[in-house]
Design an enzyme around this catalytic site. Structure first.
Site, PDB file in Angstrom:
ATOM      1  N   MET A  32     -49.923 -21.873   7.463  1.00 51.61           N
ATOM      2  CA  MET A  32     -48.500 -22.141   7.689  1.00 51.61           C
ATOM      3  C   MET A  32     -47.839 -20.928   8.336  1.00 51.61           C
ATOM      4  O   MET A  32     -46.607 -20.787   8.287  1.00 51.61           O
ATOM      5  CB  MET A  32     -47.821 -22.519   6.374  1.00 51.61           C
ATOM      6  CG  MET A  32     -48.400 -23.824   5.798  1.00 51.61           C
ATOM      7  SD  MET A  32     -47.309 -24.647   4.659  1.00 51.61           S
ATOM      8  CE  MET A  32     -47.147 -23.410   3.398  1.00 51.61           C
ATOM      9  N   GLY A  33     -48.651 -20.037   8.912  1.00 48.68           N
ATOM     10  CA  GLY A  33     -48.095 -18.887   9.626  1.00 48.68           C
ATOM     11  C   GLY A  33     -47.672 -17.766   8.693  1.00 48.68           C
ATOM     12  O   GLY A  33     -48.091 -17.722   7.534  1.00 48.68           O
ATOM     13  N   ALA A  34     -46.831 -16.850   9.218  1.00 52.72           N
ATOM     14  CA  ALA A  34     -46.492 -15.607   8.509  1.00 52.72           C
ATOM     15  C   ALA A  34     -47.809 -14.947   8.078  1.00 52.72           C
ATOM     16  O   ALA A  34     -48.036 -14.646   6.902  1.00 52.72           O
ATOM     17  CB  ALA A  34     -45.563 -15.859   7.322  1.00 52.72           C
ATOM     18  N   HIS A  39     -55.033 -14.359   5.520  1.00 51.43           N
ATOM     19  CA  HIS A  39     -55.322 -15.338   6.581  1.00 51.43           C
ATOM     20  C   HIS A  39     -56.357 -14.769   7.559  1.00 51.43           C
ATOM     21  O   HIS A  39     -57.280 -15.473   8.002  1.00 51.43           O
ATOM     22  CB  HIS A  39     -54.059 -15.650   7.394  1.00 51.43           C
ATOM     23  CG  HIS A  39     -52.938 -16.272   6.621  1.00 51.43           C
ATOM     24  ND1 HIS A  39     -51.740 -15.635   6.407  1.00 51.43           N
ATOM     25  CD2 HIS A  39     -52.838 -17.481   6.032  1.00 51.43           C
ATOM     26  CE1 HIS A  39     -50.941 -16.437   5.718  1.00 51.43           C
ATOM     27  NE2 HIS A  39     -51.569 -17.552   5.474  1.00 51.43           N
ATOM     28  N   GLU A 150     -59.685 -18.885  -1.448  1.00 53.15           N
ATOM     29  CA  GLU A 150     -59.729 -19.110  -2.900  1.00 53.15           C
ATOM     30  C   GLU A 150     -58.379 -18.783  -3.535  1.00 53.15           C
ATOM     31  O   GLU A 150     -58.128 -19.155  -4.671  1.00 53.15           O
ATOM     32  CB  GLU A 150     -60.818 -18.240  -3.539  1.00 53.15           C
ATOM     33  CG  GLU A 150     -62.217 -18.717  -3.237  1.00 53.15           C
ATOM     34  CD  GLU A 150     -63.276 -17.881  -3.915  1.00 53.15           C
ATOM     35  OE1 GLU A 150     -62.943 -16.819  -4.489  1.00 53.15           O
ATOM     36  OE2 GLU A 150     -64.456 -18.276  -3.860  1.00 53.15           O
ATOM     37  N   MET A 186     -52.332 -11.366  -1.721  1.00 48.65           N
ATOM     38  CA  MET A 186     -51.505 -11.472  -0.515  1.00 48.65           C
ATOM     39  C   MET A 186     -51.017 -12.903  -0.363  1.00 48.65           C
ATOM     40  O   MET A 186     -51.755 -13.854  -0.617  1.00 48.65           O
ATOM     41  CB  MET A 186     -52.292 -11.047   0.710  1.00 48.65           C
ATOM     42  CG  MET A 186     -52.525  -9.563   0.737  1.00 48.65           C
ATOM     43  SD  MET A 186     -53.171  -9.057   2.340  1.00 48.65           S
ATOM     44  CE  MET A 186     -53.489  -7.334   1.990  1.00 48.65           C
ATOM     45  N   SER A 187     -49.758 -13.032   0.047  1.00 48.39           N
ATOM     46  CA  SER A 187     -49.152 -14.346   0.226  1.00 48.39           C
ATOM     47  C   SER A 187     -47.969 -14.218   1.169  1.00 48.39           C
ATOM     48  O   SER A 187     -47.249 -13.205   1.127  1.00 48.39           O
ATOM     49  CB  SER A 187     -48.669 -14.876  -1.132  1.00 48.39           C
ATOM     50  OG  SER A 187     -47.796 -15.966  -0.952  1.00 48.39           O
TER      51      SER A 187
HETATM   52  P1  AMP Z   1     -50.974 -20.730   3.826  1.00 44.55           P
HETATM   53  O1  AMP Z   1     -50.507 -20.206   5.133  1.00 44.55           O
HETATM   54  O2  AMP Z   1     -50.328 -20.095   2.641  1.00 44.55           O
HETATM   55  O3  AMP Z   1     -50.959 -22.248   3.769  1.00 44.55           O
HETATM   56  O4  AMP Z   1     -52.497 -20.324   3.708  1.00 44.55           O
HETATM   57  C1  AMP Z   1     -53.412 -20.678   4.697  1.00 44.55           C
HETATM   58  C2  AMP Z   1     -54.789 -20.380   4.213  1.00 44.55           C
HETATM   59  O5  AMP Z   1     -54.914 -18.985   3.944  1.00 44.55           O
HETATM   60  C3  AMP Z   1     -55.139 -21.110   2.917  1.00 44.55           C
HETATM   61  O6  AMP Z   1     -56.478 -21.546   2.979  1.00 44.55           O
HETATM   62  C4  AMP Z   1     -54.964 -20.038   1.888  1.00 44.55           C
HETATM   63  O7  AMP Z   1     -55.743 -20.237   0.719  1.00 44.55           O
HETATM   64  C5  AMP Z   1     -55.431 -18.807   2.650  1.00 44.55           C
HETATM   65  N1  AMP Z   1     -54.899 -17.586   2.034  1.00 44.55           N
HETATM   66  C6  AMP Z   1     -53.602 -17.327   1.745  1.00 44.55           C
HETATM   67  N2  AMP Z   1     -53.498 -16.137   1.133  1.00 44.55           N
HETATM   68  C7  AMP Z   1     -54.759 -15.649   1.019  1.00 44.55           C
HETATM   69  C8  AMP Z   1     -55.323 -14.453   0.461  1.00 44.55           C
HETATM   70  N3  AMP Z   1     -54.557 -13.534  -0.120  1.00 44.55           N
HETATM   71  N4  AMP Z   1     -56.653 -14.284   0.531  1.00 44.55           N
HETATM   72  C9  AMP Z   1     -57.444 -15.230   1.111  1.00 44.55           C
HETATM   73  N5  AMP Z   1     -56.982 -16.364   1.656  1.00 44.55           N
HETATM   74  C10 AMP Z   1     -55.657 -16.575   1.609  1.00 44.55           C
END
Ligand code: AMP
Length: 281
Positions: A32-34, A39, A150, A186-187
């Site tokens: 979803m970017g950012a 990622h 994960e 990380m998020s």
């Molecule tokens: P998102 O942009 O939050 O939807 O995440 C996109 C992908 O990145 C998903 O498969 C998440 O599980 C992965 N992801 C997000 N944060 C992390 C992280 N800290 N470590 C590994 N993978 C991540």
């Protein structure tokens, strides 16, 4: 090299047709970017495992159960494209919303069982939104492999189940959680934390790590999990939605540590919802 940004499924098909004809292995990293190092670790894994890598960026409205969360979600497309440049990905697919949800769109993909509890319970409709968009992204990219973190452990199980159940032909590959030095997973949502909240945020992972050690040492699970929740609240979190031990893969409830398990948690800190999970046993 900056990858082309593709905004329509027609352009995506035009690009991937040649790759498929040449028998190249296509990998997709849905996001979803950012973008952050979490990622980018998925992108690095995809580069190793595939001939062609597509990163998708789509803030999927259907997986947000809270309109404010959707509105606040960080959007940093130019910066994301810059971060991807060092990986030489082959395409960045940033679909216009009507490429995913055209007028009259009325289908929902729903996974039962593994999607029902934890996030499924606390974010009604969330996994239907995830399963629906992932089905669209897998079919539009026709990827051979898809890389998921994960970090969103339950999502990883839901997507694995989905791809197998519907014969989508995309192998789901799980990758480990990348953390800040203080343990915070990380998020993209970490960007929304105030300086004060950011200082408190690692307390969630710290409490989970302590609980893991105690459970592995054979202490009473109910006591340990209760104390871990109390520690998170004492550190300044506003609420712990769940902090539970579940079986690996199925996420079935476990009362004693008999096989490999996963400790999963979601908690609210100053208006930001954080999730985390770690292996136990
Ligand atoms: P998102 O942009 O939050 O939807 O995440 C996109 C992908 O990145 C998903 O498969 C998440 O599980 C992965 N992801 C997000 N944060 C992390 C992280 N800290 N470590 C590994 N993978 C991540």
């Amino acid at each position: 090299m900056t990858a082309p940004i593709i905004r329509t499924k027609a352009d995506l098909h035009a690009l991937t047709l040649g790759w498929r004809r040449a028998g190249e292995v296509i990998g997709v990293v849905p996001t979803m970017g950012a973008l952050h190092e979490g990622h980018l670790s998925l992108v690095a894994a995809a580069k190793v495992g595939c001939d062609r890598v597509i990163v998708t960026i789509f803030v999927n409205p259907k997986q947000f159960n809270d309109p404010k969360d959707l509105e606040d979600y960080p959007r940093t497309e130019n910066e994301d494209a810059r971060k991807l440049a060092r990986f030489s990905v082959d395409a960045i697919y940033v679909p216009d919303p009507d490429q995913i949800y055209p007028d009259g769109f009325s289908s929902t993909v729903s996974v039962a069982g593994v999607a029902d509890e934890l996030e499924g319970e606390h974010r009604p409709g969330h996994f239907d939104g995830v399963a629906t968009v992932v089905t669209k992204l897998f079919t539009q990219t026709m990827a051979d492999k898809a890389y998921f973190g994960e970090k969103d452990y339950q999502q990883l199980q839901v997507v694995t189940r989905l791809s197998a159940d519907l014969d989508l032909g995309t192998e789901v590959v799980g990758c480990p959680t990348i953390r800040e030095e203080d343990g915070l997973a990380m998020s993209s949502r970490n960007l929304l934390l105030s300086d004060r909240a950011r200082i408190k945020a690692p307390a969630l992972n710290a409490a989970m790590e302590r609980a893991k050690e105690r459970i592995e040492a054979g202490e009473d699970m109910t006591t340990v999990l209760g104390e871990a929740k109390a520690q998170v609240l004492a550190a300044g979190f506003n609420a712990v939605e769940y902090l539970e031990l579940r079986a690996v893969g199925t996420l079935a409830a476990v009362t004693t540590l008999e096989g490999p398990a996963r400790l999963l948690a979601a908690a609210q800190l100053a208006g930001v919802r954080l999730i985390d999970n770690i292996a136990v046993g």
